[in-house]
Scaffold this motif. Structure first.
Motif, PDB file in Angstrom:
ATOM      1  N   THR A 112      71.096 -22.442  19.885  1.00  0.00           N
ATOM      2  CA  THR A 112      71.848 -21.252  20.299  1.00  0.00           C
ATOM      3  C   THR A 112      71.775 -20.194  19.201  1.00  0.00           C
ATOM      4  OG1 THR A 112      73.942 -22.049  19.361  1.00  0.00           O
ATOM      5  CG2 THR A 112      73.435 -22.687  21.622  1.00  0.00           C
ATOM      6  N   GLU A 114      72.562 -15.546  18.486  1.00  0.00           N
ATOM      7  CA  GLU A 114      72.685 -14.191  19.024  1.00  0.00           C
ATOM      8  C   GLU A 114      71.325 -13.682  19.494  1.00  0.00           C
ATOM      9  OE1 GLU A 114      75.604 -12.995  19.410  1.00  0.00           O
ATOM     10  OE2 GLU A 114      76.653 -14.522  18.228  1.00  0.00           O
ATOM     11  N   ARG A 224      70.953 -17.766  24.485  1.00  0.00           N
ATOM     12  CA  ARG A 224      71.845 -16.846  23.765  1.00  0.00           C
ATOM     13  C   ARG A 224      73.257 -17.415  23.782  1.00  0.00           C
ATOM     14  NH1 ARG A 224      70.386 -10.637  25.375  1.00  0.00           N
ATOM     15  NH2 ARG A 224      71.684 -10.197  23.565  1.00  0.00           N
ATOM     16  N   LYS A 225      73.916 -17.301  22.665  1.00  0.00           N
ATOM     17  CA  LYS A 225      75.207 -17.953  22.472  1.00  0.00           C
ATOM     18  C   LYS A 225      76.229 -17.599  23.542  1.00  0.00           C
ATOM     19  CE  LYS A 225      78.102 -19.432  18.665  1.00  0.00           C
ATOM     20  NZ  LYS A 225      77.583 -20.799  18.805  1.00  0.00           N
ATOM     21  N   GLU A 226      76.237 -16.333  23.982  1.00  0.00           N
ATOM     22  CA  GLU A 226      77.258 -15.909  24.938  1.00  0.00           C
ATOM     23  C   GLU A 226      77.073 -16.531  26.322  1.00  0.00           C
ATOM     24  OE1 GLU A 226      74.461 -12.259  24.357  1.00  0.00           O
ATOM     25  OE2 GLU A 226      75.234 -13.962  23.187  1.00  0.00           O
ATOM     26  N   GLU A 228      76.132 -19.806  26.677  1.00  0.00           N
ATOM     27  CA  GLU A 228      76.233 -21.266  26.537  1.00  0.00           C
ATOM     28  C   GLU A 228      77.358 -21.859  27.382  1.00  0.00           C
ATOM     29  OE1 GLU A 228      76.842 -24.685  23.069  1.00  0.00           O
ATOM     30  OE2 GLU A 228      76.836 -22.554  22.526  1.00  0.00           O
ATOM     31  N   ARG A 243      73.202 -30.091  19.337  1.00  0.00           N
ATOM     32  CA  ARG A 243      73.348 -28.630  19.326  1.00  0.00           C
ATOM     33  C   ARG A 243      73.125 -28.091  17.916  1.00  0.00           C
ATOM     34  NH1 ARG A 243      76.626 -30.270  23.529  1.00  0.00           N
ATOM     35  NH2 ARG A 243      76.923 -28.784  25.241  1.00  0.00           N
ATOM     36  N   SER A 245      72.962 -24.130  15.859  1.00  0.00           N
ATOM     37  CA  SER A 245      73.067 -22.672  15.918  1.00  0.00           C
ATOM     38  C   SER A 245      72.069 -22.047  14.949  1.00  0.00           C
ATOM     39  CB  SER A 245      74.492 -22.238  15.558  1.00  0.00           C
ATOM     40  OG  SER A 245      74.605 -20.843  15.589  1.00  0.00           O
TER      41      SER A 245
END
Length: 267
Positions: A112, A114, A224-226, A228, A243, A245
């Motif tokens: 994940t 941005e 993209r993190k948003e 997830e 997971r 980041s």
């Protein structure tokens, strides 16, 4: 050195020690063979400590007896070998408590980060490096997936005959991974760029379960993190999906800027 039991003493004194050493050898053998499914560094560490305590119990019995100097020497050698092993196990335990170590036991990774942070670049670089090493690798992009079943789309994107089944594909990749003495890797980048990203919520668990059935096969996704929280099923815990980041240029900003300026001749 640890692997040779003390066999030249006809005594039950060494039964416990030899049994514990046998457990250590069995555990280390599974590691060498690459089987981590049931291996526990804490259990191995406990067995090593058991051996050390047993040697400490035995040593006073033989030290005063000069006729048994060879036994004392053997005990000392085994003791120091076990201390070295114990120190190594502590380091291994530290590693096994890190998220990265989960990849040894699981067959799936979720990356994940941005938007624009470098997830696609990383996947492409991983794929390129693996191909250079002749490791079986497939790189796919989320933007090419629609609402239909995933595996037929994968097969089509790879240009394989239409009669190819999911099991045909995964089985072939598993065999290729075994031949390469590695895991074949499927990379699917940017799930959020699919026609409808929510389709993955009902498909990922099944895909990961199917991949996990093959010893020499793994899969990695990026998103993209948003996205997830509503694309990745909540039931996929760390025992199934590792997971990570993507940090981007965190902590290396100055070096990254210098490389960028150097590449484009900026002073």
């Amino acid at each position: 050195r640890i692997g040779r039991p003390i066999s030249d003493v006809q005594s039950t004194d060494f039964t416990l020690l030899n049994g514990a050493i046998g457990k250590i050898i069995t555990s280390l053998t599974t590691i060498v063979e690459g089987d981590f499914s049931e291996w526990s560094p804490s259990n191995l560490g406990d067995t090593v400590q058991e051996c050390l305590l047993e040697i400490e119990r035995l040593q006073p019995r033989y030290v005063p007896n000069r006729m048994e100097t060879n036994i004392v020497r053997e005990l000392d050698e085994i003791y120091f070998a076990l201390v070295t092993l114990s120190n190594s196990i502590v380091k291994v335990q530290d590693f096994f408590q890190s998220p990265t170590s989960n990849l040894i036991r699981t067959h799936a990774l979720l990356l994940t980060g941005e938007g624009g942070i470098g997830k696609t670049h990383l996947f492409c670089e991983v794929a390129a490096q693996r191909v250079k090493q002749q490791l079986p690798t497939i790189l796919l992009f989320g933007e090419r997936f629609n609402n239909s079943e995933v595996w037929p789309q994968v097969i089509t994107q790879l240009g394989l005959p239409q009669w190819t089944t999911r099991d045909d594909l995964l089985g072939a990749l598993d065999v290729a991974g075994e031949a390469a003495d590695a895991r074949s890797l499927i990379l699917i980048d940017a799930l959020n760029e699919s026609d409808d990203p929510k389709i993955w919520a009902s498909r990922l668990a099944g895909m990961i379960r199917e991949i996990a059935g093959y010893k020499h096969l793994a899969i990695a996704f990026s998103i993209r993190k948003e996205y997830e929280h509503f694309v990745i099923p909540s039931g996929l815990d760390d025992n199934v999906l590792t997971r990570h980041s993507h940090p981007g240029f965190a902590d290396v900003e100055n070096r990254a800027i210098s490389k960028y300026f150097e590449h484009y001749g900026i002073e």
